[in-house]
Design an enzyme around this catalytic site. Structure first.
Site, short mmCIF file in Angstrom:
data_model
loop_
_atom_site.label_atom_id
_atom_site.label_comp_id
_atom_site.label_asym_id
_atom_site.label_seq_id
_atom_site.Cartn_x
_atom_site.Cartn_y
_atom_site.Cartn_z
N CYS A 1 34.08 34.02 29.83
CA CYS A 1 35.25 33.63 29.08
C CYS A 1 36.31 34.27 29.72
O CYS A 1 37.77 34.08 29.42
CB CYS A 1 34.99 33.97 27.69
SG CYS A 1 33.60 32.78 26.97
N HIS B 1 41.55 34.65 24.45
CA HIS B 1 40.38 34.03 24.44
C HIS B 1 40.00 33.27 22.98
O HIS B 1 40.49 34.23 22.27
CB HIS B 1 39.12 34.63 25.03
CG HIS B 1 37.62 33.78 24.83
ND1 HIS B 1 37.56 32.62 25.25
CD2 HIS B 1 36.59 34.30 24.41
CE1 HIS B 1 36.36 32.30 24.74
NE2 HIS B 1 35.90 33.36 24.50
N ASN C 1 35.30 27.03 21.22
CA ASN C 1 35.08 27.82 22.33
C ASN C 1 34.81 27.01 23.75
O ASN C 1 33.97 26.60 24.16
CB ASN C 1 33.95 28.78 22.33
CG ASN C 1 33.96 30.02 23.40
OD1 ASN C 1 34.46 29.86 24.29
ND2 ASN C 1 33.13 31.10 22.96
#
Length: 355
Positions: free
Chosen positions: A116, A256, A286
């Site tokens: 990520c 993020h 996500n």
């Protein structure tokens, strides 16, 4: 005396698949109430790629959009760096697939794997490449994930969070501003906290690995949450100190987007004003390496970033990996190439204009 050129963002583009999975859709298979998902994560919906769509298809659409936003043709790109945890294949680089799909025939294409945190790691690679290669002028940096291919829909800890999407930025010379610094880190001792264990050289694909669910995302949610709670404040503090800045000097904090509820909680604890933390994970879930650039592109598209705005980028992900960077926004346009959400989610007036 020759000085390294200032490198900033010239345009951004995003792409989300059109299929929406609401909390009610996810809840049926995960065996939890839909309200539980919203209350525990803040995620309200997420996008899912079609069966015939791979990571490269999503990434190519985002890169093409970013090129249009920057006023460039793909063949003008000198470099194409792609960040992902869900490549089309173990090899070749998914960036090569995107190069072929977009017609970026003059670009050097390569992948970066930092989960990520990947887009910011990739941006650092591109920044250094452009700053030290006299013949290179433009780079596309794209983060993309096709997590839905690797999620066990019955596993509530991962099914409620992970989704699909891509976001890209075109990096190139700017007269002022741009990236002012990168702070990157990793700690491989935590690599086991979130991973896809099967399919690599340690656990090659087999009947046994498939039967044991080794090709799904495995995550220790408690450990990952603890990592984010610890690393987010630390990188904010370090990044500000490195540039001799205070939070009041920052116009937008772009992170993020693993769990909107957790982000808001940690940000509030360290004094980030709610109107400066741009949350998009509520409507995207996500999307891994695409999360931070998607949030950055969305903030630009909504007019939340002005020419000269000081942006603090913060990322954290599997590996464990983390990073931060200062970016002075230079008015770059942003182009979304997905169907707007039909969600009835309550958002602030300026955020509501996205639909």
């Amino acid at each position: 005396m020759n000085h390294a050129p200032q490198i900033g963002i010239l345009g951004m583009g995003t792409h989300l698949p059109s299929a929406v999975r609401t909390n009610h859709d996810v809840a049926r298979e995960a065996g939890v109430p839909a309200d539980w998902i919203a209350e525990r994560t803040g995620v309200l919906e997420r996008r899912t790629a079609r069966a015939d769509q791979a990571a490269s298809d999503l990434a190519a659409a985002a890169v093409a959009a970013a090129c249009r936003a920057a006023g460039l043709e793909p063949e003008q790109l000198d470099l194409l760096v792609l960040a992902t945890s869900t490549p089309d294949e173990l090899g070749p680089a998914t960036a090569c697939r995107v190069q072929a799909l977009t017609g970026a025939v003059n670009a050097v294409a390569l992948d970066v794997s930092a989960a990520c945190s990947g887009w910011l790691f990739a941006a650092k690679v591109a920044h250094g490449w452009l700053a030290t290669t006299p013949t290179a002028r433009y780079a596309a940096v794209v983060g993309v994930e096709a997590y839905s291919k690797f999620v066990d829909p019955a596993h509530r800890g991962t099914a409620v969070l992970f989704a699909d999407g891509a976001a890209a930025g075109i990096l190139g010379p700017v007269e002022r501003g741009g990236f002012q610094g990168f702070l990157l880190g990793s700690d491989g001792r935590g690599a086991h906290h979130v991973l896809i264990p099967g399919g690599g050289s340690r656990i090659p694909a087999s009947r046994e690995s498939l039967a044991e669910g080794r090709h799904h995302i495995h995550m220790d949610g408690r450990a990952v949450g603890g990592f984010i709670t610890e690393i987010f404040p630390r990188i904010v503090e370090q990044a500000l100190a490195e540039q001799d800045l205070d939070l009041k000097d920052i116009d937008a904090v772009i992170t993020h987007q693993p769990n909107p509820l957790l982000l808001r909680s940690v940000a509030d604890r360290i004094g980030i004003p709610a109107d400066r933390l741009h949350i998009t994970g509520d409507l995207t879930g996500n999307i891994g390496a695409a999360s931070a650039p998607y949030a950055l592109a969305d903030a630009a598209a909504l007019g939340l970033l002005r020419d000269g705005s000081r942006v603090l980028l913060c990322v954290f992900g599997a590996g464990l990996t983390w990073g931060a960077a200062h970016l002075t926004w230079t008015g770059a346009p942003s182009l979304h190439t997905h169907i707007p959400s039909r969600s009835t989610v309550h958002r602030s007036p300026v955020q509501a204009c996205r639909s």
